[in-house]
Design a protein around this motif. Structure first.
Motif, PDB file in Angstrom:
ATOM      1  N   LYS A  19      59.110  88.254  77.998  1.00 52.00           N
ATOM      2  CA  LYS A  19      59.810  87.238  77.219  1.00 52.00           C
ATOM      3  C   LYS A  19      60.928  87.863  76.386  1.00 52.00           C
ATOM      4  N   LEU A  20      60.624  88.948  75.714  1.00 53.36           N
ATOM      5  CA  LEU A  20      61.637  89.614  74.899  1.00 53.36           C
ATOM      6  C   LEU A  20      62.755  90.191  75.761  1.00 53.36           C
TER       7      LEU A  20
ATOM      8  N   GLU B 273      58.684  98.162  70.779  1.00 54.75           N
ATOM      9  CA  GLU B 273      57.255  98.061  70.471  1.00 54.75           C
ATOM     10  C   GLU B 273      56.521  97.278  71.555  1.00 54.75           C
ATOM     11  N   ALA B 274      57.140  96.214  72.051  1.00 56.82           N
ATOM     12  CA  ALA B 274      56.513  95.425  73.115  1.00 56.82           C
ATOM     13  C   ALA B 274      56.416  96.225  74.412  1.00 56.82           C
ATOM     14  N   THR B 275      57.429  97.045  74.677  1.00 56.44           N
ATOM     15  CA  THR B 275      57.395  97.890  75.878  1.00 56.44           C
ATOM     16  C   THR B 275      56.253  98.890  75.780  1.00 56.44           C
ATOM     17  N   GLU B 276      56.087  99.496  74.623  1.00 59.51           N
ATOM     18  CA  GLU B 276      54.991 100.451  74.435  1.00 59.51           C
ATOM     19  C   GLU B 276      53.632  99.769  74.581  1.00 59.51           C
ATOM     20  N   ARG B 277      53.499  98.558  74.031  1.00 64.98           N
ATOM     21  CA  ARG B 277      52.223  97.850  74.173  1.00 64.98           C
ATOM     22  C   ARG B 277      51.928  97.525  75.630  1.00 64.98           C
ATOM     23  N   ALA B 278      52.962  97.159  76.382  1.00 67.25           N
ATOM     24  CA  ALA B 278      52.765  96.867  77.799  1.00 67.25           C
ATOM     25  C   ALA B 278      52.318  98.114  78.547  1.00 67.25           C
ATOM     26  N   MET B 279      52.895  99.274  78.172  1.00 65.90           N
ATOM     27  CA  MET B 279      52.536 100.506  78.867  1.00 65.90           C
ATOM     28  C   MET B 279      51.155 101.018  78.458  1.00 65.90           C
ATOM     29  N   VAL B 280      50.781 100.822  77.193  1.00 68.28           N
ATOM     30  CA  VAL B 280      49.492 101.349  76.717  1.00 68.28           C
ATOM     31  C   VAL B 280      48.370 100.346  76.953  1.00 68.28           C
TER      32      VAL B 280
ATOM     33  N   TYR C 267      65.131  97.660  85.069  1.00 64.24           N
ATOM     34  CA  TYR C 267      66.569  97.920  85.164  1.00 64.24           C
ATOM     35  C   TYR C 267      67.155  97.097  86.299  1.00 64.24           C
ATOM     36  N   ARG C 268      66.388  96.971  87.370  1.00 63.27           N
ATOM     37  CA  ARG C 268      66.901  96.242  88.538  1.00 63.27           C
ATOM     38  C   ARG C 268      66.462  94.780  88.563  1.00 63.27           C
ATOM     39  N   GLY C 269      65.887  94.306  87.455  1.00 65.82           N
ATOM     40  CA  GLY C 269      65.592  92.886  87.340  1.00 65.82           C
ATOM     41  C   GLY C 269      64.232  92.457  87.835  1.00 65.82           C
ATOM     42  N   GLY C 270      63.316  93.385  88.060  1.00 67.25           N
ATOM     43  CA  GLY C 270      61.983  93.028  88.545  1.00 67.25           C
ATOM     44  C   GLY C 270      61.105  92.462  87.442  1.00 67.25           C
ATOM     45  N   LYS C 271      60.030  91.809  87.817  1.00 69.94           N
ATOM     46  CA  LYS C 271      59.071  91.237  86.880  1.00 69.94           C
ATOM     47  C   LYS C 271      57.753  91.990  86.990  1.00 69.94           C
ATOM     48  N   ILE C 272      57.315  92.611  85.890  1.00 66.21           N
ATOM     49  CA  ILE C 272      56.119  93.444  85.983  1.00 66.21           C
ATOM     50  C   ILE C 272      54.863  92.620  86.220  1.00 66.21           C
ATOM     51  N   GLY C 273      54.901  91.325  85.846  1.00 61.85           N
ATOM     52  CA  GLY C 273      53.756  90.478  86.130  1.00 61.85           C
ATOM     53  C   GLY C 273      53.505  90.310  87.615  1.00 61.85           C
ATOM     54  N   ARG C 274      54.531  90.510  88.413  1.00 60.56           N
ATOM     55  CA  ARG C 274      54.382  90.420  89.867  1.00 60.56           C
ATOM     56  C   ARG C 274      54.042  91.764  90.499  1.00 60.56           C
ATOM     57  N   ILE C 275      54.250  92.839  89.737  1.00 66.77           N
ATOM     58  CA  ILE C 275      54.051  94.180  90.286  1.00 66.77           C
ATOM     59  C   ILE C 275      52.744  94.780  89.785  1.00 66.77           C
ATOM     60  N   TYR C 276      52.456  94.555  88.497  1.00 61.74           N
ATOM     61  CA  TYR C 276      51.243  95.084  87.889  1.00 61.74           C
ATOM     62  C   TYR C 276      50.371  93.921  87.424  1.00 61.74           C
ATOM     63  N   GLN C 277      49.216  94.233  86.898  1.00 63.12           N
ATOM     64  CA  GLN C 277      48.304  93.203  86.405  1.00 63.12           C
ATOM     65  C   GLN C 277      48.952  92.415  85.266  1.00 63.12           C
ATOM     66  N   ALA C 278      48.858  91.089  85.342  1.00 63.45           N
ATOM     67  CA  ALA C 278      49.428  90.247  84.295  1.00 63.45           C
ATOM     68  C   ALA C 278      48.532  90.280  83.057  1.00 63.45           C
ATOM     69  N   THR C 279      49.119  90.585  81.896  1.00 61.41           N
ATOM     70  CA  THR C 279      48.379  90.591  80.633  1.00 61.41           C
ATOM     71  C   THR C 279      49.250  89.938  79.572  1.00 61.41           C
ATOM     72  N   GLU C 280      48.654  89.625  78.425  1.00 61.60           N
ATOM     73  CA  GLU C 280      49.429  89.036  77.334  1.00 61.60           C
ATOM     74  C   GLU C 280      50.507  89.991  76.845  1.00 61.60           C
ATOM     75  N   HIS C 281      50.213  91.291  76.897  1.00 60.67           N
ATOM     76  CA  HIS C 281      51.191  92.286  76.444  1.00 60.67           C
ATOM     77  C   HIS C 281      52.372  92.355  77.407  1.00 60.67           C
ATOM     78  N   ASN C 282      52.094  92.250  78.699  1.00 58.91           N
ATOM     79  CA  ASN C 282      53.177  92.265  79.679  1.00 58.91           C
ATOM     80  C   ASN C 282      54.022  91.001  79.572  1.00 58.91           C
ATOM     81  N   ALA C 283      53.367  89.871  79.313  1.00 60.36           N
ATOM     82  CA  ALA C 283      54.098  88.616  79.164  1.00 60.36           C
ATOM     83  C   ALA C 283      54.998  88.658  77.927  1.00 60.36           C
ATOM     84  N   GLU C 284      54.500  89.263  76.837  1.00 60.99           N
ATOM     85  CA  GLU C 284      55.303  89.412  75.634  1.00 60.99           C
ATOM     86  C   GLU C 284      56.546  90.239  75.917  1.00 60.99           C
ATOM     87  N   PHE C 285      56.352  91.327  76.642  1.00 62.32           N
ATOM     88  CA  PHE C 285      57.481  92.183  76.985  1.00 62.32           C
ATOM     89  C   PHE C 285      58.492  91.428  77.849  1.00 62.32           C
TER      90      PHE C 285
END
Length: 461
Positions: free
Chosen positions: A399-400, A359-366, A379-397
């Motif tokens: 963390k989980l 559910e958190a992954t879907e929220r980050a994508m939507v 899969y390769r250990g990257g952090k989406i906050g460094r690649i895409y715009q940082a949002t609360e949904h991305n941070a939730e994802f």
């Protein structure tokens, strides 16, 4: 998520003959002006003992359709009906294809060789029975990409250019022509059962159910074989629907004649991969209502299974069929979670936690506007906050996700690339443009190689 490919000697086994003359009509392939071999899938040819064919022999069998040894003596155009965009059509069947041969693979599965663009049949109606070369190229790209992403799909086995000029209303014409051969685990469709039900042929229905159970599923029929078969089909097709979603794939034409009884995806026309998790994304320009949109594909497959159940009422009472259909939602949800974890490269931490991660992954994508590329980066250990715009949904994802141990080894060279292998419409058009404008097939072959490398990396998980 991947079938381990085993080489096998050629073992012809035309079991379709056991269903008698009602299953299809004997036809002849078109006599094409020329036959230029453009693609041969030796990886899968090895699984059915045909990889040792010379190119000239390959073309004789898959361009001129000389029968394979000890196999079907003549091609069969299979008979079926179907709901097309939920409108019942009894006037369809194999209109530009036929079943050409059957053989066993290294797992002892019965596999079919079927065609697309091989000429007219009794079911061609006003069509010319042909396939555009672009359509064949697109099918190669779709099947290779889906296989690499763990989807149970037909394999593009052969593509031969045939030298005819075709006129089509939805693309620049005249355009080049081809004949495609696909390798499938069955060409028995939901529409096959619909045709038999419409004819009221209970004996033929029982025979077909027995064939599917014993030959295609390798199962021993129980006291209620029709319900048994529906349960098996529900399990396979629920997983197929989940695999489409996690691959970001839109088939485009999920009619009952395009869903086979073994839950294997096949027959690719207006397909597309979506860049974002957009439930409304459609593939076909003619799907004006969004019936087969990205987010409605599970619903479409469940509805199609309902039509299979209606057909099986010819030989089965309703309650066990309804019970089988009611399993679909939970099976789909469980399969979606399992495939999400596989693409993220993490191990299960229990059903409840796994669902929270999905559910958190879907929220980050939507809501976080993160592309489906998120699977690759994590899969390769990257952090989406460094690649895409940082949002609360991305941070939730994030963390989980950090609480999950890795599923496999991310040391494959594929995971070192800056971006994943993708198959967006612009890339497809560039590959076709090279062929159309310069007869340059190198971009296609390079893309297939890149896709297979991606598949190798995913298969380690």
């Amino acid at each position: 998520m991947h079938i381990n490919v085993l080489t096998s000697p050629y073992r012809p086994d035309p079991k379709i003959a056991s269903l008698g003359a009602k299953i299809g009509d004997v036809v002849k392939a078109a006599d094409f002006p020329e036959t230029k071999l453009r693609f041969r899938n030796d990886r899968w040819a090895a699984t059915v003992g045909l990889d040792s064919l010379t190119d000239s022999d390959w073309v004789r069998h898959f361009g001129r359709f000389e029968p394979l040894p000890d196999n079907l003596p003549q091609p069969l155009a299979l008979r079926y009906h179907g709901h097309q965009f939920r409108v019942y059509n009894p006037d369809i069947g194999d209109g530009r294809g036929f079943l050409f041969g059957q053989m066993r693979d290294g797992h002892d599965r019965l596999l079919d060789l079927g065609t697309k663009g091989s000429g007219t049949t009794p079911y061609s109606r006003r069509g010319d029975g042909r396939l555009t070369l672009k359509g064949g190229v697109r099918e190669i790209l779709a099947t290779e990409m889906l296989e690499a992403l763990g989807v149970n799909t037909s394999k593009s086995f052969s593509l031969v250019e045939t030298g005819e000029e075709l006129v089509r209303g939805d693309e620049p014409s005249p355009t080049r022509s081809a004949v495609l051969v696909r390798l499938n685990h069955s060409h028995i469709r939901i529409g096959t059962f619909q045709r038999i039900a419409a004819e009221g042929d209970a004996d033929m229905m029982a025979q077909l159910v027995h064939y599917c159970l014993t030959i295609l599923y390798d199962a021993k029929p129980d006291q209620d074989p029709a319900a048994q078969l529906l349960n098996l089909a529900v399990e396979r097709i629920a997983d197929l629907a989940a695999s489409y979603m996690v691959a970001g794939f839109v088939h485009g034409v999920l009619n009952t004649d395009n869903i086979n009884i073994t839950g294997e995806s096949f027959d690719y026309g207006p397909w597309r991969f979506t860049e974002f998790w957009d439930p409304r994304f459609t593939a076909a320009y003619f799907d004006e209502s969004g019936l087969y949109a990205f987010g409605r594909q599970a619903e479409a497959m469940h509805w199609n299974l309902g039509q299979l159940a209606v057909s099986l009422r010819l030989i089965c009472e309703a309650p066990p069929l309804i019970e089988a259909l009611e399993r679909f939602p939970s099976l789909f949800q469980n399969a979606t979670v399992k495939r999400f974890l596989w693409r993220l490269g993490v191990q299960s931490q229990g059903a409840d936690r796994d669902r929270l991660l999905v559910e958190a992954t879907e929220r980050a994508m939507v809501k976080g506007k993160v592309p489906i590329d998120v699977f690759f980066h994590h899969y390769r250990g990257g952090k989406i906050g460094r690649i895409y715009q940082a949002t609360e949904h991305n941070a939730e994802f994030e963390k989980l996700h950090a609480e999950y141990p890795p599923l496999g080894d991310a040391g494959h060279p594929y995971w070192s690339a800056s971006m994943p292998c993708s198959m967006l419409i612009g890339e497809v058009e560039q590959i076709w443009a090279a062929i159309s404008e310069r007869d340059d097939w190198q971009p296609l072959h390079q893309k297939v190689e890149s896709i297979r490398i991606m598949g190798q990396a995913h298969s380690q998980g």
